[in-house]
Design an enzyme around this catalytic site. Structure first.
Site, PDB file in Angstrom:
ATOM      1  N   ASP A 159     -18.424  24.736  26.648  1.00 11.65           N
ATOM      2  CA  ASP A 159     -17.896  25.160  27.952  1.00 11.65           C
ATOM      3  C   ASP A 159     -18.598  26.432  28.428  1.00 11.65           C
ATOM      4  O   ASP A 159     -18.366  26.888  29.556  1.00 11.65           O
ATOM      5  CB  ASP A 159     -16.369  25.301  27.941  1.00 11.65           C
ATOM      6  CG  ASP A 159     -15.876  26.370  26.990  1.00 11.65           C
ATOM      7  OD1 ASP A 159     -16.681  26.907  26.205  1.00 11.65           O
ATOM      8  OD2 ASP A 159     -14.655  26.668  27.016  1.00 11.65           O
ATOM      9  N   SER A 160     -19.499  26.989  27.588  1.00 14.72           N
ATOM     10  CA  SER A 160     -20.384  28.068  28.057  1.00 14.72           C
ATOM     11  C   SER A 160     -21.189  27.604  29.270  1.00 14.72           C
ATOM     12  O   SER A 160     -21.759  28.429  29.985  1.00 14.72           O
ATOM     13  CB  SER A 160     -21.326  28.513  26.929  1.00 14.72           C
ATOM     14  OG  SER A 160     -21.997  27.393  26.379  1.00 14.72           O
ATOM     15  N   ASP A 215     -16.904  20.362  24.148  1.00 13.70           N
ATOM     16  CA  ASP A 215     -15.789  21.318  24.197  1.00 13.70           C
ATOM     17  C   ASP A 215     -14.653  20.805  25.074  1.00 13.70           C
ATOM     18  O   ASP A 215     -14.903  20.288  26.182  1.00 13.70           O
ATOM     19  CB  ASP A 215     -16.269  22.641  24.819  1.00 13.70           C
ATOM     20  CG  ASP A 215     -16.596  23.690  23.777  1.00 13.70           C
ATOM     21  OD1 ASP A 215     -16.214  23.533  22.601  1.00 13.70           O
ATOM     22  OD2 ASP A 215     -17.260  24.683  24.147  1.00 13.70           O
ATOM     23  N   LYS A 264     -14.581  19.839  20.353  1.00 10.47           N
ATOM     24  CA  LYS A 264     -14.327  21.169  19.780  1.00 10.47           C
ATOM     25  C   LYS A 264     -13.233  21.841  20.603  1.00 10.47           C
ATOM     26  O   LYS A 264     -13.192  21.637  21.825  1.00 10.47           O
ATOM     27  CB  LYS A 264     -15.604  22.031  19.798  1.00 10.47           C
ATOM     28  CG  LYS A 264     -15.370  23.462  19.291  1.00 10.47           C
ATOM     29  CD  LYS A 264     -16.671  24.211  19.029  1.00 10.47           C
ATOM     30  CE  LYS A 264     -17.301  24.827  20.254  1.00 10.47           C
ATOM     31  NZ  LYS A 264     -16.469  25.816  20.964  1.00 10.47           N
ATOM     32  N   GLU A 295     -10.831  25.705  20.777  1.00  9.25           N
ATOM     33  CA  GLU A 295     -10.657  27.066  20.278  1.00  9.25           C
ATOM     34  C   GLU A 295      -9.231  27.270  19.787  1.00  9.25           C
ATOM     35  O   GLU A 295      -8.294  26.712  20.345  1.00  9.25           O
ATOM     36  CB  GLU A 295     -10.956  28.083  21.395  1.00  9.25           C
ATOM     37  CG  GLU A 295     -12.398  28.074  21.828  1.00  9.25           C
ATOM     38  CD  GLU A 295     -12.690  29.093  22.929  1.00  9.25           C
ATOM     39  OE1 GLU A 295     -11.881  30.011  23.160  1.00  9.25           O
ATOM     40  OE2 GLU A 295     -13.751  28.954  23.564  1.00  9.25           O
ATOM     41  N   GLU A 323     -17.251  32.599  15.582  1.00 12.01           N
ATOM     42  CA  GLU A 323     -18.023  33.368  16.573  1.00 12.01           C
ATOM     43  C   GLU A 323     -17.709  34.862  16.446  1.00 12.01           C
ATOM     44  O   GLU A 323     -16.559  35.265  16.192  1.00 12.01           O
ATOM     45  CB  GLU A 323     -17.681  32.876  17.995  1.00 12.01           C
ATOM     46  CG  GLU A 323     -18.451  33.656  19.062  1.00 12.01           C
ATOM     47  CD  GLU A 323     -18.470  33.000  20.440  1.00 12.01           C
ATOM     48  OE1 GLU A 323     -17.922  31.894  20.605  1.00 12.01           O
ATOM     49  OE2 GLU A 323     -19.061  33.617  21.360  1.00 12.01           O
TER      50      GLU A 323
HETATM   51  O1  KIV Z   1     -19.234  27.073  24.615  1.00 18.93           O
HETATM   52  C1  KIV Z   1     -20.108  27.226  23.761  1.00 18.93           C
HETATM   53  O2  KIV Z   1     -21.306  27.097  24.022  1.00 18.93           O
HETATM   54  C2  KIV Z   1     -19.685  27.561  22.408  1.00 18.93           C
HETATM   55  C3  KIV Z   1     -20.748  27.990  21.447  1.00 18.93           C
HETATM   56  C4  KIV Z   1     -21.355  29.244  21.865  1.00 18.93           C
HETATM   57  C5  KIV Z   1     -20.270  27.994  20.051  1.00 18.93           C
HETATM   58  O3  KIV Z   1     -18.545  27.504  22.104  1.00 18.93           O
END
Ligand code: KIV
Length: 279
Positions: A49-50, A88, A118, A120, A187
């Site tokens: 989600d970055s 994510d 993934k 959090e 992280e």
């Molecule tokens: O959103 C993302 O790119 C991440 C990574 C930096 C681990 O969670």
């Protein structure tokens, strides 16, 4: 050159089986052409989600939607054939309840073709991770610095500096592993803390700003390629300066267009009878 052979996609059990072995090579990918370039070199691609910050220019990951993650996740799966692809779950799509998380994760799996998701969170997300993994959705956890909690943390700051913080990250990682996650991203966490968690967990740890003591590493691809401007967090190593290469190429293009040097005759569709320049 560090390319990998084999045409079959790396499975989630294969990723989990790399605990304590050759470090897992992981990167983010958001688009099909970048994913195609990365695919032969990595074990796992994360549609992170970055992308909200890197692709869409938001200040945080909070405005990212499930629809965005699905569109980019499907593109990355189409651009790859061997790396495991995980996507994510964005802010607000899974925190409310295990059932809500199930609906979001099932939609991601069905509409992208990704191998897992993934999310959090530590101990508080354990029931959700268990709900998903027991029903067939592979989950990668994410502890330590959690960008979706940036507002309550008061910024993007590394953790594990005090005994209380170190205990909290370790307890979170242990809860994620006990819930059935196949791996966990750690992280922004101090080196000895990440190293101790790695040796105590039965699943691979994937570090970002968490030291070489982890079972694998992940970076935002645009950071390592030098495409995200001059600021980079301490944990980023710039392996290339593609930002400068883009600037030079676009500057040359603009100069040639203004001078009418581009397009040249070799770039034009000419009538058959017309003489061809410089042939
Ligand atoms: O959103 C993302 O790119 C991440 C990574 C930096 C681990 O969670």
């Amino acid at each position: 050159m560090s390319t990998l052979t084999g045409s079959k996609r790396i499975s989630i059990p294969e990723i989990a089986g790399r605990k304590g072995g050759t470090p897992l090579v992981c990167l983010t990918a958001y688009t099909a052409p970048m994913a195609r370039l990365l695919d032969p070199h990595v074990d796992l691609l994360l549609v992170g989600d970055s992308l909200g910050m890197v692709v869409y220019g938001f200040a945080t990951t909070l405005p990212v939607t499930l629809a965005m993650m699905i569109a980019h996740g499907a593109a990355v799966v189409r651009g790859t054939s061997r790396a495991a692809v995980i996507v994510d779950l964005p802010f607000g799509s899974y925190q409310e309840s295990p059932e809500r998380a199930w609906r979001a994760a099932a939609k991601v799996m069905a509409e992208t073709g990704a191998s897992g998701v993934k999310l959090e969170g530590g101990a508080e997300m354990a029931p959700t991770i268990q709900f998903l993994t027991r029903r067939g959705i592979p989950v990668c956890g994410h502890v330590g610095l959690m960008p979706q909690a940036v507002q309550s943390a008061g910024g993007f700051r590394a953790t594990g500096r005090t005994a209380a913080e170190a205990e909290r990250v370790a307890a979170d990682a242990a809860a994620v592993a006990a819930s059935g996650a196949f791996a966990v991203v750690i992280e922004g966490t101090l080196e000895p803390v990440a190293r101790a968690i790695t040796s105590s967990l039965p699943i691979p740890t994937i570090g970002i700003g968490a030291s070489a003591g982890c079972d694998g590493q992940i970076l935002v691809t645009e950071d390592l390629l030098g495409l995200t401007g001059s600021f980079a967090p301490r944990f980023v190593k710039r392996y290339a300066d593609l930002g400068s290469a883009v600037t030079a190429a676009v500057d040359a293009y603009a100069t040639e267009v203004r001078a009418r040097r581009f397009p040249g005759p070799e770039h034009c569709y000419l009538p058959k009878s017309a003489p061809r320049a410089a042939e």
